[in-house]
Design a protein around this motif. Structure first.
Motif, PDB file in Angstrom:
ATOM      1  N   MET A 170       0.803  -1.216   0.000  1.00 42.86           N
ATOM      2  CA  MET A 170       0.000   0.000   0.000  1.00 42.86           C
ATOM      3  C   MET A 170       0.834   1.264   0.000  1.00 42.86           C
ATOM      4  O   MET A 170       0.390   2.323   0.430  1.00 42.86           O
ATOM      5  CB  MET A 170      -0.943  -0.012   1.205  1.00 42.86           C
ATOM      6  CG  MET A 170      -1.873  -1.218   1.253  1.00 42.86           C
ATOM      7  SD  MET A 170      -2.665  -1.597  -0.334  1.00 42.86           S
ATOM      8  CE  MET A 170      -3.496  -0.056  -0.677  1.00 42.86           C
ATOM      9  N   GLY A 171       2.066   1.163  -0.462  1.00 47.07           N
ATOM     10  CA  GLY A 171       2.885   2.354  -0.597  1.00 47.07           C
ATOM     11  C   GLY A 171       3.281   2.978   0.712  1.00 47.07           C
ATOM     12  O   GLY A 171       3.416   4.198   0.821  1.00 47.07           O
ATOM     13  N   GLY A 172       3.456   2.156   1.740  1.00 45.67           N
ATOM     14  CA  GLY A 172       3.903   2.671   3.027  1.00 45.67           C
ATOM     15  C   GLY A 172       2.795   2.849   4.022  1.00 45.67           C
ATOM     16  O   GLY A 172       3.032   3.208   5.169  1.00 45.67           O
ATOM     17  N   ALA A 173       1.545   2.631   3.624  1.00 46.22           N
ATOM     18  CA  ALA A 173       0.431   2.807   4.549  1.00 46.22           C
ATOM     19  C   ALA A 173       0.341   1.623   5.498  1.00 46.22           C
ATOM     20  O   ALA A 173       0.517   0.487   5.108  1.00 46.22           O
ATOM     21  CB  ALA A 173      -0.869   2.942   3.771  1.00 46.22           C
ATOM     22  N   GLU A 174       0.069   1.907   6.747  1.00 44.67           N
ATOM     23  CA  GLU A 174      -0.129   0.864   7.748  1.00 44.67           C
ATOM     24  C   GLU A 174      -1.622   0.611   7.908  1.00 44.67           C
ATOM     25  O   GLU A 174      -2.409   1.548   8.088  1.00 44.67           O
ATOM     26  CB  GLU A 174       0.458   1.291   9.098  1.00 44.67           C
ATOM     27  CG  GLU A 174       1.983   1.315   9.129  1.00 44.67           C
ATOM     28  CD  GLU A 174       2.573  -0.080   9.176  1.00 44.67           C
ATOM     29  OE1 GLU A 174       1.837  -1.015   9.516  1.00 44.67           O
ATOM     30  OE2 GLU A 174       3.751  -0.224   8.874  1.00 44.67           O
ATOM     31  N   ILE A 175      -2.028  -0.642   7.842  1.00 46.51           N
ATOM     32  CA  ILE A 175      -3.422  -0.994   8.070  1.00 46.51           C
ATOM     33  C   ILE A 175      -3.574  -1.356   9.529  1.00 46.51           C
ATOM     34  O   ILE A 175      -3.068  -2.383   9.986  1.00 46.51           O
ATOM     35  CB  ILE A 175      -3.845  -2.172   7.175  1.00 46.51           C
ATOM     36  CG1 ILE A 175      -3.610  -1.824   5.713  1.00 46.51           C
ATOM     37  CG2 ILE A 175      -5.297  -2.535   7.403  1.00 46.51           C
ATOM     38  CD1 ILE A 175      -3.895  -2.964   4.772  1.00 46.51           C
ATOM     39  N   GLU A 176      -4.240  -0.542  10.282  1.00 43.48           N
ATOM     40  CA  GLU A 176      -4.341  -0.745  11.719  1.00 43.48           C
ATOM     41  C   GLU A 176      -5.562  -1.582  12.065  1.00 43.48           C
ATOM     42  O   GLU A 176      -6.563  -1.578  11.347  1.00 43.48           O
ATOM     43  CB  GLU A 176      -4.440   0.608  12.440  1.00 43.48           C
ATOM     44  CG  GLU A 176      -3.205   1.480  12.268  1.00 43.48           C
ATOM     45  CD  GLU A 176      -2.011   0.939  13.033  1.00 43.48           C
ATOM     46  OE1 GLU A 176      -2.210   0.116  13.954  1.00 43.48           O
ATOM     47  OE2 GLU A 176      -0.885   1.319  12.702  1.00 43.48           O
ATOM     48  N   PHE A 202      -4.728  -5.205  -0.741  1.00 44.35           N
ATOM     49  CA  PHE A 202      -3.581  -5.982  -0.264  1.00 44.35           C
ATOM     50  C   PHE A 202      -3.740  -7.449  -0.649  1.00 44.35           C
ATOM     51  O   PHE A 202      -2.816  -8.090  -1.163  1.00 44.35           O
ATOM     52  CB  PHE A 202      -3.463  -5.824   1.247  1.00 44.35           C
ATOM     53  CG  PHE A 202      -2.503  -6.767   1.909  1.00 44.35           C
ATOM     54  CD1 PHE A 202      -1.210  -6.938   1.436  1.00 44.35           C
ATOM     55  CD2 PHE A 202      -2.891  -7.491   3.032  1.00 44.35           C
ATOM     56  CE1 PHE A 202      -0.327  -7.802   2.056  1.00 44.35           C
ATOM     57  CE2 PHE A 202      -2.010  -8.350   3.665  1.00 44.35           C
ATOM     58  CZ  PHE A 202      -0.727  -8.508   3.171  1.00 44.35           C
ATOM     59  N   ALA A 203      -4.930  -8.006  -0.436  1.00 40.84           N
ATOM     60  CA  ALA A 203      -5.177  -9.410  -0.777  1.00 40.84           C
ATOM     61  C   ALA A 203      -5.057  -9.635  -2.275  1.00 40.84           C
ATOM     62  O   ALA A 203      -4.462 -10.620  -2.726  1.00 40.84           O
ATOM     63  CB  ALA A 203      -6.552  -9.837  -0.283  1.00 40.84           C
ATOM     64  N   ARG A 204      -5.602  -8.729  -3.088  1.00 39.42           N
ATOM     65  CA  ARG A 204      -5.550  -8.900  -4.536  1.00 39.42           C
ATOM     66  C   ARG A 204      -4.104  -8.849  -5.046  1.00 39.42           C
ATOM     67  O   ARG A 204      -3.712  -9.670  -5.882  1.00 39.42           O
ATOM     68  CB  ARG A 204      -6.387  -7.811  -5.226  1.00 39.42           C
ATOM     69  CG  ARG A 204      -7.887  -8.039  -5.150  1.00 39.42           C
ATOM     70  CD  ARG A 204      -8.624  -7.129  -6.105  1.00 39.42           C
ATOM     71  NE  ARG A 204      -8.493  -5.722  -5.721  1.00 39.42           N
ATOM     72  CZ  ARG A 204      -9.323  -5.089  -4.907  1.00 39.42           C
ATOM     73  NH1 ARG A 204     -10.361  -5.736  -4.379  1.00 39.42           N
ATOM     74  NH2 ARG A 204      -9.145  -3.816  -4.627  1.00 39.42           N
ATOM     75  N   ARG A 205      -3.327  -7.904  -4.562  1.00 38.65           N
ATOM     76  CA  ARG A 205      -1.954  -7.774  -5.035  1.00 38.65           C
ATOM     77  C   ARG A 205      -1.090  -8.944  -4.557  1.00 38.65           C
ATOM     78  O   ARG A 205      -0.230  -9.425  -5.296  1.00 38.65           O
ATOM     79  CB  ARG A 205      -1.350  -6.446  -4.554  1.00 38.65           C
ATOM     80  CG  ARG A 205      -2.015  -5.227  -5.159  1.00 38.65           C
ATOM     81  CD  ARG A 205      -1.193  -3.992  -4.897  1.00 38.65           C
ATOM     82  NE  ARG A 205      -1.905  -2.782  -5.281  1.00 38.65           N
ATOM     83  CZ  ARG A 205      -1.387  -1.565  -5.176  1.00 38.65           C
ATOM     84  NH1 ARG A 205      -0.156  -1.410  -4.702  1.00 38.65           N
ATOM     85  NH2 ARG A 205      -2.085  -0.509  -5.542  1.00 38.65           N
ATOM     86  N   THR A 206      -1.340  -9.391  -3.351  1.00 38.17           N
ATOM     87  CA  THR A 206      -0.602 -10.547  -2.851  1.00 38.17           C
ATOM     88  C   THR A 206      -0.940 -11.791  -3.673  1.00 38.17           C
ATOM     89  O   THR A 206      -0.062 -12.563  -4.067  1.00 38.17           O
ATOM     90  CB  THR A 206      -0.925 -10.794  -1.369  1.00 38.17           C
ATOM     91  OG1 THR A 206      -0.536  -9.650  -0.599  1.00 38.17           O
ATOM     92  CG2 THR A 206      -0.172 -12.015  -0.840  1.00 38.17           C
TER      93      THR A 206
END
Length: 375
Positions: free
Chosen positions: A162-168, A203-207
């Motif tokens: 996500m380009g550095g974004a943290e998913i909290e 995230f799931a799609r790219r992974t």
């Protein structure tokens, strides 16, 4: 995990003296202390064998000293189930292995690798994708263990995707202490919860896309290890054939490598065994037809050396070598027959063939070794 190329390379080396040592090394409980004790006994046995075969004292002392220098201190507290050590004037090779070897020492003009050959008997590979927001890893597995696939296309974490974004886990998104990009959701427009779900979906799609690209052309079931929500998203995103419906529903951080392998192998064991039995049915049909296969070790070895063996099915323990297809009165000594089988296994793997173990319940109707030929 040991690579086949390591075993094949060791088997090809020549020149006296070469020392091969195998010792069990229990990883837990009080028995772990037996490893260094048994290894010391093997060093003494190797010294006796070196003298008996004509090595001078200086050569023997240097060779065994080089082994001792590599196996002292805290060495024994971080081993696998077994340890193989190969030493010559060229150096010392130490190979931890997931096999509880019988203690043994060998000295000769070439290394002994037979105790390692079960590692080449792969009943089909499988793969494990570990996916958490803070870590992603892809493994290639066998019945012996897991080896991580190092590939830059596999994202290391959600933040990387996500380009550095943290998913909290909490509602909304916040910058991390490492300076990751903050994602702020305003009062108007998409809610924090919806925005967070969109990010996790991406995230799931790219992974999934990265994993399918890396595994393109590779056969074997894929096991997912993730929490329930991520598991569902990945299952919907991955289109690869062979995806195991039931995943490992535990957070990856709660499992070590051994536990991860144990859970994953339990999910694929029946499927891998079914694949093996399909191969064996094909083998039996070809043997009955008298074409495209053989259960004679001399023919198998010749074909393996020529790169013509596609699949070699062998007994994990061949037992009586008279079962290797020689006609009565023509067979070489038992040890030579076993050596032929060892060479056939190594040549098959060196030329890209597969080694499968004969199921224990098929010992009465399958030979100790039989091969399907490519042509």
């Amino acid at each position: 995990m040991l690579e086949a190329s390591q075993i094949i390379g060791l088997a090809a080396e020549r020149g006296f003296p070469r020392v091969s040592l195998f010792v069990p090394t229990p990883r837990g409980g009080p028995d772990w202390r037996q490893g260094p004790v048994q290894f010391s006994n093997l060093l003494r046995e190797a010294a006796h064998l070196l003298r008996a075969q004509g090595a001078d004292e200086a050569t023997a002392a240097a060779l065994l000293g080089s082994i001792s220098a590599r196996t002292d201190g805290d060495f024994w507290q971080t081993r696998e189930d077994g340890l193989a050590v190969f030493a010559s004037a060229d150096g010392v090779t130490i190979l931890p292995a997931p096999l509880a070897f019988q203690p043994q020492a060998h000295v000769g003009a070439q290394f002994v690798v037979r105790p390692l050959l079960p590692l080449l008997m792969r009943d089909g590979p499988f793969f494990v994708l570990v996916a958490a927001q803070d870590a992603v890893a892809l493994y290639r597995g066998s019945r012996f263990g897991l080896r991580r696939i190092e590939d830059g296309r596999i994202p290391p974490s959600a933040a990387a995707v996500m380009g550095g974004a943290e998913i909290e886990n909490a509602t909304g998104f916040h910058p991390t202490s490492r300076g990751a990009t903050a994602i702020r959701v305003h009062a108007l427009g998409e809610s924090p919860t919806d925005a967070r779900e969109d990010l996790i979906d991406e995230f799931a799609r790219r992974t999934a896309k990265a994993v399918e690209t890396v595994l393109a052309g590779a056969e074997g079931p894929l096991v997912l290890a993730a929490d329930d929500r991520m598991l569902g998203k990945l299952r919907r995103a991955i289109t690869r054939p062979g995806l195991v419906e039931e995943g490992i529903r535990e957070h990856p951080s709660s499992m070590d490598a051994a536990a991860l392998h144990r859970h994953a192998y339990a999910l694929v064991r029946d499927r891998l065994d079914a694949d093996r039995r399909t191969v064996i049915d094909r083998l039996q049909a070809r043997l009955a037809a008298g074409a495209g296969a053989s259960d004679r070790i001399d023919q198998i070895l010749e074909a393996a050396t020529d790169g013509r063996v596609d699949i070699l099915v062998v007994a994990a323990d061949p037992g009586d070598p008279t079962s290797l297809g020689w006609a009565p009165g023509q067979a070489p000594p038992p040890e030579e027959q076993l050596a032929q089988l060892d060479r056939a296994i190594l040549e098959t793997v060196a030329h890209g063939g597969r080694i499968l173990t004969r199921p224990a319940d098929r010992a009465d109707d399958l030979p100790a070794a039989a091969a399907i030929f490519r042509y």
